[in-house]
Design a protein around this motif. Structure first.
Motif, PDB file in Angstrom:
ATOM      1  N   ARG A 137       0.819  -1.215   0.000  1.00 11.83           N
ATOM      2  CA  ARG A 137       0.000   0.000   0.000  1.00 11.83           C
ATOM      3  C   ARG A 137       0.852   1.264   0.000  1.00 11.83           C
ATOM      4  N   GLN A 138       1.849   1.325   0.890  1.00  8.49           N
ATOM      5  CA  GLN A 138       2.662   2.526   0.958  1.00  8.49           C
ATOM      6  C   GLN A 138       3.480   2.716  -0.317  1.00  8.49           C
ATOM      7  N   TRP A 139       3.945   1.591  -0.907  1.00  7.90           N
ATOM      8  CA  TRP A 139       4.729   1.719  -2.137  1.00  7.90           C
ATOM      9  C   TRP A 139       3.845   2.110  -3.314  1.00  7.90           C
ATOM     10  N   ALA A 140       2.608   1.616  -3.347  1.00  6.69           N
ATOM     11  CA  ALA A 140       1.680   2.015  -4.407  1.00  6.69           C
ATOM     12  C   ALA A 140       1.407   3.516  -4.343  1.00  6.69           C
ATOM     13  N   LEU A 141       1.231   4.037  -3.137  1.00 11.87           N
ATOM     14  CA  LEU A 141       0.990   5.474  -2.997  1.00 11.87           C
ATOM     15  C   LEU A 141       2.211   6.279  -3.433  1.00 11.87           C
ATOM     16  N   GLN A 142       3.396   5.802  -3.107  1.00 13.72           N
ATOM     17  CA  GLN A 142       4.591   6.517  -3.537  1.00 13.72           C
ATOM     18  C   GLN A 142       4.730   6.501  -5.058  1.00 13.72           C
ATOM     19  N   GLU A 143       4.436   5.354  -5.682  1.00 10.93           N
ATOM     20  CA  GLU A 143       4.502   5.287  -7.145  1.00 10.93           C
ATOM     21  C   GLU A 143       3.434   6.162  -7.789  1.00 10.93           C
ATOM     22  N   LEU A 144       2.244   6.160  -7.240  1.00  9.63           N
ATOM     23  CA  LEU A 144       1.181   7.026  -7.761  1.00  9.63           C
ATOM     24  C   LEU A 144       1.600   8.487  -7.700  1.00  9.63           C
ATOM     25  N   TRP A 145       2.188   8.885  -6.572  1.00  7.71           N
ATOM     26  CA  TRP A 145       2.596  10.279  -6.421  1.00  7.71           C
ATOM     27  C   TRP A 145       3.708  10.634  -7.407  1.00  7.71           C
ATOM     28  N   LEU A 157      -8.478  11.590  12.403  1.00  3.74           N
ATOM     29  CA  LEU A 157      -8.014  10.215  12.246  1.00  3.74           C
ATOM     30  C   LEU A 157      -6.689  10.150  11.492  1.00  3.74           C
ATOM     31  N   VAL A 158      -6.487  11.044  10.525  1.00  3.44           N
ATOM     32  CA  VAL A 158      -5.205  11.077   9.816  1.00  3.44           C
ATOM     33  C   VAL A 158      -4.080  11.349  10.814  1.00  3.44           C
ATOM     34  N   LEU A 159      -4.297  12.321  11.701  1.00  2.00           N
ATOM     35  CA  LEU A 159      -3.269  12.627  12.702  1.00  2.00           C
ATOM     36  C   LEU A 159      -3.062  11.445  13.643  1.00  2.00           C
ATOM     37  N   GLN A 160      -4.157  10.749  13.999  1.00  2.00           N
ATOM     38  CA  GLN A 160      -4.008   9.569  14.853  1.00  2.00           C
ATOM     39  C   GLN A 160      -3.133   8.526  14.169  1.00  2.00           C
ATOM     40  N   CYS A 161      -3.398   8.300  12.874  1.00  2.00           N
ATOM     41  CA  CYS A 161      -2.607   7.300  12.140  1.00  2.00           C
ATOM     42  C   CYS A 161      -1.151   7.736  12.008  1.00  2.00           C
ATOM     43  N   MET A 162      -0.910   9.028  11.839  1.00  2.00           N
ATOM     44  CA  MET A 162       0.468   9.510  11.773  1.00  2.00           C
ATOM     45  C   MET A 162       1.207   9.227  13.076  1.00  2.00           C
ATOM     46  N   CYS A 163       0.476   9.189  14.186  1.00 12.72           N
ATOM     47  CA  CYS A 163       1.111   8.910  15.469  1.00 12.72           C
ATOM     48  C   CYS A 163       1.609   7.475  15.574  1.00 12.72           C
ATOM     49  N   PHE A 199       3.860  15.303   1.934  1.00 12.05           N
ATOM     50  CA  PHE A 199       3.208  15.906   3.089  1.00 12.05           C
ATOM     51  C   PHE A 199       2.436  17.173   2.707  1.00 12.05           C
ATOM     52  N   ASP A 200       3.040  18.048   1.907  1.00 14.63           N
ATOM     53  CA  ASP A 200       2.361  19.290   1.542  1.00 14.63           C
ATOM     54  C   ASP A 200       1.048  19.017   0.820  1.00 14.63           C
ATOM     55  N   GLU A 201       1.036  18.004  -0.041  1.00 15.01           N
ATOM     56  CA  GLU A 201      -0.196  17.639  -0.752  1.00 15.01           C
ATOM     57  C   GLU A 201      -1.294  17.275   0.233  1.00 15.01           C
ATOM     58  N   VAL A 202      -0.972  16.463   1.222  1.00 19.47           N
ATOM     59  CA  VAL A 202      -1.970  16.030   2.199  1.00 19.47           C
ATOM     60  C   VAL A 202      -2.394  17.190   3.092  1.00 19.47           C
ATOM     61  N   ALA A 203      -1.423  17.972   3.557  1.00 16.37           N
ATOM     62  CA  ALA A 203      -1.740  19.060   4.479  1.00 16.37           C
ATOM     63  C   ALA A 203      -2.589  20.141   3.817  1.00 16.37           C
ATOM     64  N   ASP A 204      -2.245  20.503   2.575  1.00 17.18           N
ATOM     65  CA  ASP A 204      -2.909  21.635   1.917  1.00 17.18           C
ATOM     66  C   ASP A 204      -4.225  21.268   1.255  1.00 17.18           C
ATOM     67  N   ASN A 205      -4.355  20.033   0.784  1.00 19.17           N
ATOM     68  CA  ASN A 205      -5.534  19.660   0.002  1.00 19.17           C
ATOM     69  C   ASN A 205      -6.519  18.778   0.749  1.00 19.17           C
ATOM     70  N   ALA A 234      -2.354   9.145   5.629  1.00 18.64           N
ATOM     71  CA  ALA A 234      -1.193   9.143   6.521  1.00 18.64           C
ATOM     72  C   ALA A 234       0.030   8.566   5.811  1.00 18.64           C
ATOM     73  N   LEU A 235      -0.172   7.507   5.034  1.00 18.42           N
ATOM     74  CA  LEU A 235       0.945   6.936   4.271  1.00 18.42           C
ATOM     75  C   LEU A 235       1.395   7.878   3.162  1.00 18.42           C
ATOM     76  N   LEU A 236       0.464   8.639   2.601  1.00 23.10           N
ATOM     77  CA  LEU A 236       0.819   9.577   1.535  1.00 23.10           C
ATOM     78  C   LEU A 236       1.636  10.750   2.066  1.00 23.10           C
ATOM     79  N   THR A 237       1.552  11.032   3.362  1.00 27.04           N
ATOM     80  CA  THR A 237       2.349  12.136   3.908  1.00 27.04           C
ATOM     81  C   THR A 237       3.841  11.884   3.780  1.00 27.04           C
TER      82      THR A 237
END
Length: 721
Positions: A409-417, A486-492, A460-466, A453-456
């Protein structure tokens, strides 16, 4: 015992009264709290008390609440009750959600320190350079990317140089002015570490500020190691050495951990030989733990380093249709849904992604696009990144669409980005905002939050701003605000992202926008407050006492944080002590909104119920944490002294005593101890009134509660002499 004092004041907040409240020091002894291993649900809405006492519903905004202020009473409950992060690499050496369930700051106990130091392997050169600077100057800064082992190195450095074997982890929110100005009470011989220091605005006085920190630490005979991913702000710093940090020998790290676990030498060398390139410290630690438990090294290493990403990268290396792009994107955010829900979400995403792909022109292209749309399920079955999992749901079994391996999942998000441009991500943003705005179930919210949270990590700027800021302001409705928390909870869950989550919530809490401040309050009542309890309580108290703040939201957030700590037997004093200090400081004030808000907050916390049991949280704390009895007694005395709140306080006190038999092994002992503490704090003139009022409320008490009332009231005047 180290005490971190008040947080730095937010600039430009409130009028004179607000500034006065903000500048007051926090309660003495307000140490960073330990996070619980298994946090509970937040307190439920308070129910009506006996004899028809008026009650404010915890789930409803107070009269006159500005639009955008909402309460998220069920978010933390769901996060802790339903989150399944199994075998997902969040944090250092963890494979589950434990990181969100323990404090990230405070004094390290012997077990925690040993767990870090025993398997530690020093990197060449940079460790000795940092140790020399720390011994010479008292302060050193380690600069390096996430995953380079700075956290363990910081503890190892102070262990090598400091005189005492005591280590304190400071909040990443501490500014240079905090460190230099006395807001951290440094102790002689103690080693301090400040992990993931937040990036502050560039300052031309950086060298001067660091010099002040160095001089303060030296003056107290302490040692301080700071870690950061950022270079020094405002130009070179000469007063404090900033050491570029490097990874240690990962093969040596793996050998040490496996040998310490009792693995045979040939098994150790086989695991070392199979270790792929591209691993970080956290991955090696997690893999070593699994191998030591008996897992096959070849299988384990497929999930870490370059081996983990390669199957995903191979999939993305081939030409893919718009439908395949949509399949993987949907799976990244809607993970674990059944076929019908998944296909519905995918179809909506495809409509938003139309501008990102060229439209089919020829009849052949149009026919192929139509065929693919008609065969969604067959297309999913051919997609190597889409797996099917059978999940038990009571007596039933349901089908869930997931990645074949959770780390995909995390690698798919990185490739998508990396591979898709702005029009594509505009479509994803609008799709997720629409999806969340329809108020989906909490399971869907959590899945979206995990994906963001994984996309951050890569964006990070994409998630924070949009996503985070617009949703926290209400762009996707109340469900968007709770999803942002919940995003912040997952980041923790990830130690490298927890400080970032803290910075986001702190910015929201300082915003002039009441919706952002409300969402921040909700975030601090859960995992974020568990990780950084002193920051959470300081910020929530500011929202309570400041002019134009959100006292109702912040009060319920404090009650939620107590619930998280109390259920696991952790230090609820992280909330109770500062509240008692505020109440004590305002006792001489005749009136004023800060005092009124503080009294309301105390009453809200004392009367809150645990949603899991429906019982008063205060009763459970009195049983599990006897050391809090005097502080709780002082808080009850404070609200009982206040005539407008006395009736509610008496009814809440009765309900607490009524719940003691359900939570206490010896309720009579607890009632007596509680009565003595409250009696000691309550003025003598108010004791007869308490006797009369409580007797009246308990007139119809059952045969179990009546003796407890007698014991409690007998103990109250026992302090007169």
């Amino acid at each position: 015992m180290n005490t971190e004092h008040s947080e730095q004041s937010a600039e430009g907040e409130g009028g004179p009264r607000a500034r006065e409240a903000q500048d007051a020091p926090d309660a003495p002894g307000e140490a960073e709290a330990k996070a619980p291993p298994d946090p509970p649900e937040p307190p439920a809405a308070e129910e009506a008390e006996p004899q028809g006492e008026p009650q404010r519903d915890a789930a409803a905004p107070a009269p006159g609440t500005p639009p955008g202020q909402v309460h998220h009473n069920n978010v933390n409950q769901f996060f802790y009750g339903e989150l399944n992060a199994s075998r997902t690499l969040f944090g250092i050496g963890t494979a589950d959600s434990d990181n969100a369930r323990r404090r990230a700051v405070g004094r390290l106990d012997a077990g925690e320190a040993d767990a870090i130091l025993a398997p530690y392997v020093k990197p060449s050169r940079c460790f000795e350079e940092a140790a020399d600077a720390l011994a010479r100057d008292g302060v050193v800064v380690l600069v390096g990317p996430p995953g380079s082992g700075k956290r363990s190195a910081a503890v190892a450095l102070v262990a090598e140089v400091a005189e005492r074997t005591e280590y304190v982890v400071l909040s990443p929110g501490r500014s240079l002015d905090d460190l230099a100005g006395g807001r951290v009470a440094f102790e002689k011989g103690v080693g301090y570490v400040l992990l993931d220091r937040m990036d502050e605005d560039a300052s031309q006085t950086a060298d001067f500020d660091w010099r002040r920190v160095r001089d303060t630490v030296r003056e107290h005979g302490a040692h301080l190691v700071v870690t950061t991913v950022h270079p020094a702000d405002g130009g070179p710093v000469e007063s404090v050495r900033h050491v570029p940090w490097r990874l240690p020998d990962l093969a040596a790290v793996l050998r040490v951990r496996l040998v310490r676990s009792g693995c045979a030498r040939d098994a150790v060398e086989r695991a070392v030989a199979l270790m792929p390139a591209g691993c970080g410290i956290a991955e090696v630690a997690a893999a070593a733990e699994r191998i030591a438990r008996g897992a096959e090294p070849a299988g384990v290493w497929q999930e870490y380093g370059s081996s983990a990403a390669q199957p995903v990268r191979d999939w993305f290396a081939r030409d893919r249709t718009p439908q395949e792009w949509a399949e993987v994107t949907t799976l990244a955010f809607v993970n674990g849904a059944g076929y019908r829900d998944f296909e519905t979400c995918q179809e909506r995403l495809e409509s938003w992604l139309v501008p990102a792909f060229p439209a089919p022109v020829s009849e052949v292209e149009q026919a192929e696009a139509a065929r693919q749309t008609a065969d969604r399920r067959q297309s999913l079955s051919r997609n190597a990144l889409v797996g099917v999992e059978e999940r038990k749901d009571g007596a039933l079994t349901r089908t869930a669409l997931v990645f074949p391996h959770s780390h995909y999942r995390q690698w798919a998000l990185q490739e998508l980005w990396t591979k898709r441009s702005t029009p594509f991500w505009n479509g994803v943003r609008d799709w997720l905002t629409e999806l969340i705005g329809t108020q989906p179930g909490l399971g869907m919210q959590l899945s979206v939050a995990q994906g963001l949270a994984l996309l951050t990590r890569p964006a990070f700027d994409e998630v924070a701003d949009n996503y985070l800021r617009p949703w926290a302001r209400g762009a996707a409705g109340p469900a968007g605000q709770s999803t942002a928390t919940l995003v912040l909870q997952c980041m923790c869950l990830d130690e490298s992202l927890a400080a970032t989550a803290l910075g986001v919530a702190r910015d929201w809490a300082r915003s002039p926008d009441p919706a952002l401040r409300s969402t921040a309050a909700a975030a601090f009542s859960g995992a974020l407050g568990v990780r950084f309890p002193t920051d959470a309580v300081t910020i929530l108290l500011r929202l309570i006492v400041r002019r134009g703040g959100l006292p109702v939201d912040a009060s319920f957030a404090l009650a939620g944080l107590v619930a998280v700590l109390a259920e696991c037997g952790q230090d609820t004093g992280a909330v109770f002590r500062p509240l008692a200090y505020r109440l004590r400081a305002q006792r001489g004030t005749l009136t004023g909104q800060p005092k009124e808000n503080t009294l309301d907050a105390v009453l809200t916390v004392l009367r809150a119920r645990d949603a899991r049991t429906g019982r008063r949280m205060c009763a459970g704390v009195l049983e599990r944490e006897p050391r809090q009895t005097d502080t709780i007694g002082e808080l009850w005395a404070g609200v009982l002294e206040n005539r407008p709140r006395r009736s509610l306080a008496v009814h809440g006190l009765y309900a607490t005593l009524r719940d003691l038999p359900a939570v206490a092994a010896d309720p009579t002992e607890v009632a007596g101890r509680f009565g003595r503490s409250l009696g000691a704090a309550l003025p003598r003139g108010d004791r007869p009134q308490l006797q009369k009022a409580l007797r009246q409320v308990a007139a119809r008490a059952d045969e179990v509660t009546t003796p407890l009332i007698d014991t409690f009231l007998t103990a109250v005047p026992s302090t007169e002499d």
